[in-house]
Design a protein around this motif. Sequence first.
Motif, short mmCIF file in Angstrom:
data_model
loop_
_atom_site.label_atom_id
_atom_site.label_comp_id
_atom_site.label_asym_id
_atom_site.label_seq_id
_atom_site.Cartn_x
_atom_site.Cartn_y
_atom_site.Cartn_z
N HIS A 1 12.44 27.47 -4.45
CA HIS A 1 12.26 28.13 -5.55
C HIS A 1 11.94 27.10 -6.82
CE1 HIS A 1 12.86 31.56 -8.48
NE2 HIS A 1 13.42 30.72 -8.90
N ASP A 2 12.70 25.95 -6.85
CA ASP A 2 12.27 25.20 -7.82
C ASP A 2 11.56 23.97 -7.14
OD1 ASP A 2 12.54 22.65 -9.70
OD2 ASP A 2 14.68 23.39 -10.32
N GLU A 3 10.26 23.80 -7.33
CA GLU A 3 9.54 22.96 -6.70
C GLU A 3 9.79 21.46 -7.03
OE1 GLU A 3 5.24 23.48 -6.33
OE2 GLU A 3 5.62 25.58 -5.49
N ARG A 4 10.14 20.97 -8.41
CA ARG A 4 10.44 20.00 -8.78
C ARG A 4 11.70 19.30 -7.74
NH1 ARG A 4 13.65 17.24 -11.93
NH2 ARG A 4 14.85 19.23 -12.58
N ARG A 5 12.79 20.02 -7.89
CA ARG A 5 13.86 19.82 -7.30
C ARG A 5 13.57 19.63 -5.49
NH1 ARG A 5 18.86 20.53 -9.64
NH2 ARG A 5 19.72 19.71 -7.87
N ALA A 6 12.74 20.38 -4.92
CA ALA A 6 12.33 20.73 -3.69
C ALA A 6 11.68 19.21 -3.54
CB ALA A 6 11.57 21.81 -3.20
N ALA A 7 10.74 18.75 -4.12
CA ALA A 7 9.98 17.62 -3.88
C ALA A 7 10.70 16.36 -3.88
CB ALA A 7 8.79 17.30 -4.98
N GLU A 8 11.87 16.44 -4.88
CA GLU A 8 12.86 15.31 -4.73
C GLU A 8 13.82 15.19 -3.40
OE1 GLU A 8 15.04 16.11 -8.33
OE2 GLU A 8 13.53 15.36 -9.93
N PHE A 9 13.99 16.43 -2.91
CA PHE A 9 14.83 16.57 -1.81
C PHE A 9 13.85 16.04 -0.80
CE2 PHE A 9 15.80 18.99 2.02
CZ PHE A 9 16.94 18.70 2.06
N VAL A 10 12.75 16.36 -0.38
CA VAL A 10 11.84 15.98 0.54
C VAL A 10 11.86 14.49 0.43
CG1 VAL A 10 9.40 16.14 1.57
CG2 VAL A 10 10.67 18.14 0.78
N ALA A 11 11.43 13.91 -0.77
CA ALA A 11 11.22 12.47 -0.93
C ALA A 11 12.33 11.81 -0.25
CB ALA A 11 10.69 12.03 -2.40
N ALA A 12 13.62 11.98 -0.84
CA ALA A 12 14.80 11.34 -0.61
C ALA A 12 15.22 11.61 1.09
CB ALA A 12 15.98 11.93 -1.41
N THR A 13 14.97 12.64 1.51
CA THR A 13 15.49 13.09 2.85
C THR A 13 14.41 12.39 3.95
OG1 THR A 13 16.23 14.99 2.17
CG2 THR A 13 16.12 14.70 4.60
N LEU A 14 13.28 12.33 3.64
CA LEU A 14 12.17 12.02 4.70
C LEU A 14 11.65 10.61 4.52
CD1 LEU A 14 9.80 15.13 5.01
CD2 LEU A 14 12.01 14.49 6.30
N GLY A 15 11.99 9.89 3.08
CA GLY A 15 11.53 8.60 2.89
C GLY A 15 10.02 8.36 3.14
N PRO A 16 9.50 7.36 4.05
CA PRO A 16 8.17 7.07 4.21
C PRO A 16 7.44 8.39 5.05
CG PRO A 16 9.34 5.41 4.95
CD PRO A 16 10.54 6.43 4.55
N LEU A 17 8.41 9.41 5.64
CA LEU A 17 7.65 10.44 6.11
C LEU A 17 7.27 11.47 5.10
CD1 LEU A 17 9.90 11.35 9.36
CD2 LEU A 17 7.55 9.91 9.26
N ALA A 18 7.59 11.28 3.96
CA ALA A 18 7.07 12.08 2.84
C ALA A 18 5.64 11.98 2.36
CB ALA A 18 8.13 12.09 1.96
N ALA A 19 5.19 10.96 2.72
CA ALA A 19 3.87 10.44 2.36
C ALA A 19 2.86 11.39 2.70
CB ALA A 19 3.51 9.18 2.81
N ASP A 20 1.61 11.89 1.61
CA ASP A 20 0.76 12.79 1.64
C ASP A 20 -0.31 12.08 2.58
OD1 ASP A 20 -0.87 15.02 1.78
OD2 ASP A 20 -1.02 15.12 -0.36
N GLU A 21 -0.11 11.89 3.68
CA GLU A 21 -1.43 11.06 4.56
C GLU A 21 -1.16 11.41 5.85
OE1 GLU A 21 -1.18 8.34 6.68
OE2 GLU A 21 0.79 8.37 6.84
N PRO A 22 -2.29 11.52 6.61
CA PRO A 22 -2.27 12.04 7.89
C PRO A 22 -1.35 11.67 8.97
CG PRO A 22 -4.61 11.53 7.36
CD PRO A 22 -3.84 10.88 6.29
N ASN A 23 -1.18 10.28 8.77
CA ASN A 23 -0.20 9.68 10.10
C ASN A 23 1.10 10.33 9.73
OD1 ASN A 23 -2.08 8.03 11.35
ND2 ASN A 23 -1.90 6.32 10.12
N ALA A 24 1.50 10.29 8.76
CA ALA A 24 2.99 10.88 8.30
C ALA A 24 2.94 12.32 8.78
CB ALA A 24 3.35 10.61 6.80
N GLU A 25 1.94 13.13 8.24
CA GLU A 25 1.92 14.51 8.58
C GLU A 25 2.16 14.78 10.15
OE1 GLU A 25 -1.04 18.32 8.04
OE2 GLU A 25 -1.74 16.09 7.61
N ARG A 26 1.39 14.03 10.83
CA ARG A 26 1.50 14.08 12.42
C ARG A 26 2.90 13.64 12.94
NH1 ARG A 26 -1.63 10.34 13.60
NH2 ARG A 26 -3.87 11.43 12.98
#
Length: 409
Positions: free
Chosen positions: A314-339
């Motif tokens: 619902h709050d995309e800014r907070r969601a983005a912060e949560f994703v970055a903090a939880t996934l670390g390098p896996l939160a990168a917007d690039e093909p290898n991380a996506e896979r």
Amino acid sequence: MDSHLSGLISAIAQRMLADEDALVREMDAAAFELVPTLGADAAIAAEVGASNRANLRRFLTVAQHADSPPPVEVPPEALDIARTLVRRGLEFDAIFQGYRAGQQVAWQRWLEAASQVVEPGPEFAAVLEGSLALLFKYVDDVLSRVLAEAQREREEILGGALARRTETVRLILDHAPIDERTASGRLGYELSRRHTAVVLWAEARVPQGALESASELLASAAGARRPLAMVAGTSTLWVWIGTGAEPVIGDLRAAFAQTPTTIRAAVGPTERGILGFRRSHDAALGVHRLLAGHLEGERFATYAELEVTALAAHDERRAAEFVAATLGPLAADEPNAERLRESLRVFLDEADHAPRAAARLHTHRNTVLQRIARATELLGHDVGERRLALALALELAYRLGPRVLVRTT
């Protein structure tokens, strides 16, 4: 303008065009920050993005012929969003401010591209002067025609029953005090019943009447006489299905399978009365926000299936912060991380069962295990730790994509 100067401006435009996707995202973000209403609804946000992309392409086409610019033509997408904003009851200032926000971003990126094409000095100043004149003329011409179209749309809407019905729906959704019987009479729809709200949309244009036809199929499957429908965008329809009992979701899903594959549906829970009318709609909008723009997502999804993810998004800014903090390098917007994200998401969804995950991912079991090992390494902890948070972050990344991922450039 001489041919040499025109050639330099054309080269800048071509450089800008090569980075179109990133630039459109920046323009969208600037418009949403300045006018939050534009980004609060997925249907409006999608049309803003389409308008920004179409205007950017059209301007860069003009800029590539700076010595003899073609006549300014208003992209259809720019007229679409103007009509939608009027139908939603938004002021013309939202259109004006949205254009100025996009113009400012485009100009900043133009300056950066110009500095890579032209050396500092008198020639650079001449290029900027010519470029600025082209940009202001384009935006002023398009904006004046868009505002004129918006005015025509407003005058047309103010004329009759559509305006009364639209205004009544807005009053209900805005929590305004309104008598249930009076509102039912204005809508031609009984508000005392149970309501199942649906957002129908298409990622591209569909034949006229296709969304309305889909809404009638769903209403018939639910045992309702006819739905209440309200146009929410050029390719978006808000629908309410009134029934005496809760519809069977399996029946709705089967009926929806008969609709064109380009149409998608977000279904809210079934609730009673005016409060239920509003709550079911809010829930359907939450699902719509999750799925809109995600072409690989489900065609038909219910709030019950996606409630936790919808609440977290619902709050995309907070969601983005949560994703970055939880996934670390896996939160990168690039093909290898996506896979790696997708493999880990499916692996957790299949209760850590590698063969089932491999079948869903159409790959080999050993490949899945190798990806899980690499994902674990990047996370810095075992996937069993903070499992709930990890699963939610992966689902948010899957549903929202670049909106919550970390850009690598």
